[in-house]
Design a protein around this motif. Structure first.
Motif, PDB file in Angstrom:
ATOM      1  N   ASN A  44      39.957  48.744  38.119  1.00 20.43           N
ATOM      2  CA  ASN A  44      39.320  48.032  37.013  1.00 20.43           C
ATOM      3  C   ASN A  44      40.234  46.957  36.423  1.00 20.43           C
ATOM      4  OD1 ASN A  44      37.340  47.406  35.170  1.00 20.43           O
ATOM      5  ND2 ASN A  44      37.044  49.516  34.505  1.00 20.43           N
ATOM      6  N   CYS A  45      40.699  46.079  37.289  1.00 16.38           N
ATOM      7  CA  CYS A  45      41.610  44.990  36.911  1.00 16.38           C
ATOM      8  C   CYS A  45      40.925  43.654  37.218  1.00 16.38           C
ATOM      9  CB  CYS A  45      42.921  45.122  37.683  1.00 16.38           C
ATOM     10  SG  CYS A  45      42.690  45.202  39.484  1.00 16.38           S
ATOM     11  N   GLN A  46      41.665  42.569  37.193  1.00 18.63           N
ATOM     12  CA  GLN A  46      41.023  41.282  37.485  1.00 18.63           C
ATOM     13  C   GLN A  46      40.509  41.226  38.922  1.00 18.63           C
ATOM     14  OE1 GLN A  46      43.389  37.704  37.354  1.00 18.63           O
ATOM     15  NE2 GLN A  46      41.606  36.397  37.202  1.00 18.63           N
ATOM     16  N   SER A  47      41.274  41.756  39.870  1.00 17.61           N
ATOM     17  CA  SER A  47      40.807  41.778  41.258  1.00 17.61           C
ATOM     18  C   SER A  47      39.535  42.602  41.414  1.00 17.61           C
ATOM     19  CB  SER A  47      41.896  42.344  42.180  1.00 17.61           C
ATOM     20  OG  SER A  47      42.939  41.412  42.364  1.00 17.61           O
ATOM     21  N   SER A  48      39.323  43.540  40.489  1.00 11.89           N
ATOM     22  CA  SER A  48      38.099  44.346  40.489  1.00 11.89           C
ATOM     23  C   SER A  48      36.923  43.600  39.870  1.00 11.89           C
ATOM     24  CB  SER A  48      38.320  45.646  39.699  1.00 11.89           C
ATOM     25  OG  SER A  48      39.527  46.281  40.042  1.00 11.89           O
ATOM     26  N   GLU A  49      37.173  42.349  39.418  1.00 14.15           N
ATOM     27  CA  GLU A  49      36.155  41.513  38.768  1.00 14.15           C
ATOM     28  C   GLU A  49      35.703  42.149  37.449  1.00 14.15           C
ATOM     29  OE1 GLU A  49      33.508  39.429  41.790  1.00 14.15           O
ATOM     30  OE2 GLU A  49      34.508  40.894  43.120  1.00 14.15           O
ATOM     31  N   MET A  50      36.665  42.703  36.697  1.00 13.60           N
ATOM     32  CA  MET A  50      36.347  43.460  35.485  1.00 13.60           C
ATOM     33  C   MET A  50      35.688  42.602  34.411  1.00 13.60           C
ATOM     34  SD  MET A  50      40.001  44.124  33.606  1.00 13.60           S
ATOM     35  CE  MET A  50      41.027  42.747  33.048  1.00 13.60           C
ATOM     36  N   PHE A  51      35.986  41.301  34.376  1.00 14.82           N
ATOM     37  CA  PHE A  51      35.363  40.447  33.380  1.00 14.82           C
ATOM     38  C   PHE A  51      33.886  40.205  33.681  1.00 14.82           C
ATOM     39  CE2 PHE A  51      39.842  39.369  32.658  1.00 14.82           C
ATOM     40  CZ  PHE A  51      39.903  39.350  31.277  1.00 14.82           C
ATOM     41  N   PHE A  52      33.421  40.633  34.844  1.00 17.25           N
ATOM     42  CA  PHE A  52      32.039  40.448  35.268  1.00 17.25           C
ATOM     43  C   PHE A  52      31.312  41.782  35.404  1.00 17.25           C
ATOM     44  CE2 PHE A  52      34.394  36.720  36.314  1.00 17.25           C
ATOM     45  CZ  PHE A  52      33.516  35.660  36.167  1.00 17.25           C
ATOM     46  N   LEU A  53      31.898  42.835  34.803  1.00 15.55           N
ATOM     47  CA  LEU A  53      31.264  44.152  34.757  1.00 15.55           C
ATOM     48  C   LEU A  53      30.817  44.441  33.329  1.00 15.55           C
ATOM     49  CD1 LEU A  53      33.907  46.255  36.764  1.00 15.55           C
ATOM     50  CD2 LEU A  53      31.781  45.273  37.676  1.00 15.55           C
ATOM     51  N   SER A  54      29.686  45.118  33.182  1.00 19.56           N
ATOM     52  CA  SER A  54      29.296  45.603  31.863  1.00 19.56           C
ATOM     53  C   SER A  54      30.216  46.754  31.472  1.00 19.56           C
ATOM     54  CB  SER A  54      27.846  46.091  31.891  1.00 19.56           C
ATOM     55  OG  SER A  54      27.743  47.271  32.685  1.00 19.56           O
ATOM     56  N   ASP A  55      30.236  47.110  30.202  1.00 22.66           N
ATOM     57  CA  ASP A  55      31.050  48.244  29.780  1.00 22.66           C
ATOM     58  C   ASP A  55      30.625  49.526  30.493  1.00 22.66           C
ATOM     59  OD1 ASP A  55      32.525  46.638  28.126  1.00 22.66           O
ATOM     60  OD2 ASP A  55      31.814  47.499  26.245  1.00 22.66           O
ATOM     61  N   ALA A  56      29.325  49.696  30.687  1.00 20.54           N
ATOM     62  CA  ALA A  56      28.835  50.897  31.374  1.00 20.54           C
ATOM     63  C   ALA A  56      29.305  50.918  32.831  1.00 20.54           C
ATOM     64  CB  ALA A  56      27.310  50.952  31.304  1.00 20.54           C
ATOM     65  N   GLU A  57      29.222  49.774  33.505  1.00 18.77           N
ATOM     66  CA  GLU A  57      29.703  49.694  34.885  1.00 18.77           C
ATOM     67  C   GLU A  57      31.205  49.933  34.949  1.00 18.77           C
ATOM     68  OE1 GLU A  57      27.058  46.520  37.372  1.00 18.77           O
ATOM     69  OE2 GLU A  57      28.277  45.713  35.743  1.00 18.77           O
ATOM     70  N   SER A  58      31.915  49.364  33.977  1.00 14.61           N
ATOM     71  CA  SER A  58      33.367  49.486  33.938  1.00 14.61           C
ATOM     72  C   SER A  58      33.789  50.953  33.855  1.00 14.61           C
ATOM     73  CB  SER A  58      33.898  48.703  32.731  1.00 14.61           C
ATOM     74  OG  SER A  58      35.296  48.806  32.628  1.00 14.61           O
ATOM     75  N   GLU A  59      33.158  51.681  32.961  1.00 12.47           N
ATOM     76  CA  GLU A  59      33.473  53.101  32.802  1.00 12.47           C
ATOM     77  C   GLU A  59      33.092  53.886  34.056  1.00 12.47           C
ATOM     78  OE1 GLU A  59      32.468  56.819  29.772  1.00 12.47           O
ATOM     79  OE2 GLU A  59      31.837  54.774  29.262  1.00 12.47           O
ATOM     80  N   LYS A  60      31.921  53.595  34.611  1.00  9.74           N
ATOM     81  CA  LYS A  60      31.467  54.303  35.810  1.00  9.74           C
ATOM     82  C   LYS A  60      32.404  54.044  36.991  1.00  9.74           C
ATOM     83  CE  LYS A  60      27.331  55.089  38.650  1.00  9.74           C
ATOM     84  NZ  LYS A  60      25.909  54.681  38.886  1.00  9.74           N
ATOM     85  N   LEU A  61      32.890  52.790  37.111  1.00  3.87           N
ATOM     86  CA  LEU A  61      33.795  52.429  38.198  1.00  3.87           C
ATOM     87  C   LEU A  61      35.095  53.221  38.108  1.00  3.87           C
ATOM     88  CD1 LEU A  61      34.573  50.529  40.579  1.00  3.87           C
ATOM     89  CD2 LEU A  61      35.467  48.943  38.857  1.00  3.87           C
ATOM     90  N   THR A  62      35.713  53.228  36.941  1.00  2.52           N
ATOM     91  CA  THR A  62      36.982  53.941  36.789  1.00  2.52           C
ATOM     92  C   THR A  62      36.808  55.433  37.026  1.00  2.52           C
ATOM     93  OG1 THR A  62      37.829  52.297  35.242  1.00  2.52           O
ATOM     94  CG2 THR A  62      38.865  54.453  35.197  1.00  2.52           C
ATOM     95  N   ARG A  63      35.754  56.014  36.473  1.00  2.00           N
ATOM     96  CA  ARG A  63      35.532  57.451  36.653  1.00  2.00           C
ATOM     97  C   ARG A  63      35.327  57.787  38.126  1.00  2.00           C
ATOM     98  NH1 ARG A  63      34.670  61.140  32.922  1.00  2.00           N
ATOM     99  NH2 ARG A  63      34.205  59.578  31.311  1.00  2.00           N
ATOM    100  N   PHE A  64      34.600  56.919  38.846  1.00  2.00           N
ATOM    101  CA  PHE A  64      34.384  57.149  40.269  1.00  2.00           C
ATOM    102  C   PHE A  64      35.709  57.140  41.024  1.00  2.00           C
ATOM    103  CE2 PHE A  64      33.671  55.872  44.628  1.00  2.00           C
ATOM    104  CZ  PHE A  64      32.551  56.604  45.006  1.00  2.00           C
TER     105      PHE A  64
END
Length: 322
Positions: A44-64
């Protein structure tokens, strides 16, 4: 190696053709990183395109990522994209709740370009107090939307606080890296250099590892360098020279070039990005240049007789078959 040292890839986020997160490809990517011997993952960093993820997607990505890694290596994550301090605190708390080792603050979120270091330090201290005590804290000098390098005062604050574990350094300057290594000496704050050109020199002055985009191409070579530069210095110098030149690949429309490589070796099913169009990537012959860069690294590793995992370059044998 000590915790928070070594190689920490800045993770890509694979997307489907519809630009939804491709979870199966993400599993393959994680397995490939770990098979290459990495010491941790920066999700969940810049290479992960975090600025283009919603907060819900961001949390789901890290948890996954945390759940799939399942303790094989430690995971740090950011998702720190908000503007309001209250929103930022909520984002970092949500990432902490995912079970990460440390949550990573983005330096440019704490002050605008025209705001002073005093303001930056006030906000850094205030946000630090709001991060749950159950996790460590890191800072990433992310170049988007602008790069804000930490002052010596900020590095000292982080080192002395007892809360900070991880600094993803993007200063690309060996004098600054040398000074920072002295500032963090004896603390739990570790410096992960994002810059291949100064990496070997930074290890020699006391920095702790690598967390950069090229770990999305040949992380095993960086693992070898961070683990063996002291015991095999001559080989390390040769490898370091190659890695410095190879890192120019980043200018070839990253992260498209990294996603193209991951698709070529069978990890990704799509090159789709939310950050940039596919557009001119193939017109510029970047794809063939990347495959040649990888092949040269594999040849060099063989000639230097480096102990590199077999799965590190082309696990599915797809590039060779093209």
């Amino acid at each position: 190696m000590d915790h928070h040292t070594g190689v920490w890839p800045v993770m890509l986020t694979p997307f489907t053709e519809d630009r939804e997160i491709d979870w199966a490809s993400l599993e393959r990517l994680i397995d490939w990183y770990i098979a290459s011997g990495v010491h941790g993952l920066f999700a969940n960093c810049q290479s992960s395109e975090m600025f283009f993820l919603s907060d819900a997607e961001s949390e789901k990505l890290t948890r996954f990522v945390v759940d799939y890694v399942d303790g094989r290596v430690p995971v740090v994550a950011s998702g720190h994209t908000g503007n309001a301090p209250s929103h930022q605190a909520e984002q970092l708390a949500a990432q902490a709740a995912c079970g990460v080792d440390s949550v990573i603050m983005i330096s440019n979120r704490l002050a605008s370009q025209d705001e002073s270091d005093e303001i930056f330090l006030e906000r850094l201290a205030a946000l630090t107090e709001k991060v749950p005590a159950s996790v460590g804290i890191g800072v990433y000098e992310c170049p988007y939307p602008y790069k804000r390098l930490l002052s010596d005062a900020a590095v000292s604050f982080a080192a002395k606080s007892g809360r900070f574990t991880f600094l993803k350094d993007t200063c690309c300057n060996i004098e600054t890296l040398t000074r920072r290594a002295k500032l963090v000496e004896g603390s739990q704050l570790h410096i992960a250099n994002a810059n291949a050109q100064t990496l070997l020199a930074s290890l020699k002055v006391g920095c702790h590892g690598y967390s950069g985009v090229m770990a999305n191409f040949h992380p095993a070579l960086y693992v070898w360098l961070t683990e063996n530069w002291q015991s095999e210095p001559e080989k390390a110098e040769i490898l370091g020279n190659y890695l410095s030149v190879a890192a120019m690949t980043e200018s070839m429309d990253y992260p498209l070039c990294a996603k193209d490589f991951q698709k070529a070796i069978g990890n990704f099913t799509s090159m789709e990005c939310r950050t940039r169009p596919l557009g001119g990537y193939f017109q510029n012959h970047f794809s063939s240049t990347v495959s040649q860069m990888i092949a040269l690294g594999e040849t060099l590793a063989s000639q230097l007789e480096l102990d590199i995992p077999a799965a590190a370059f082309d696990p599915a044998g797809k590039i060779a078959a093209q």
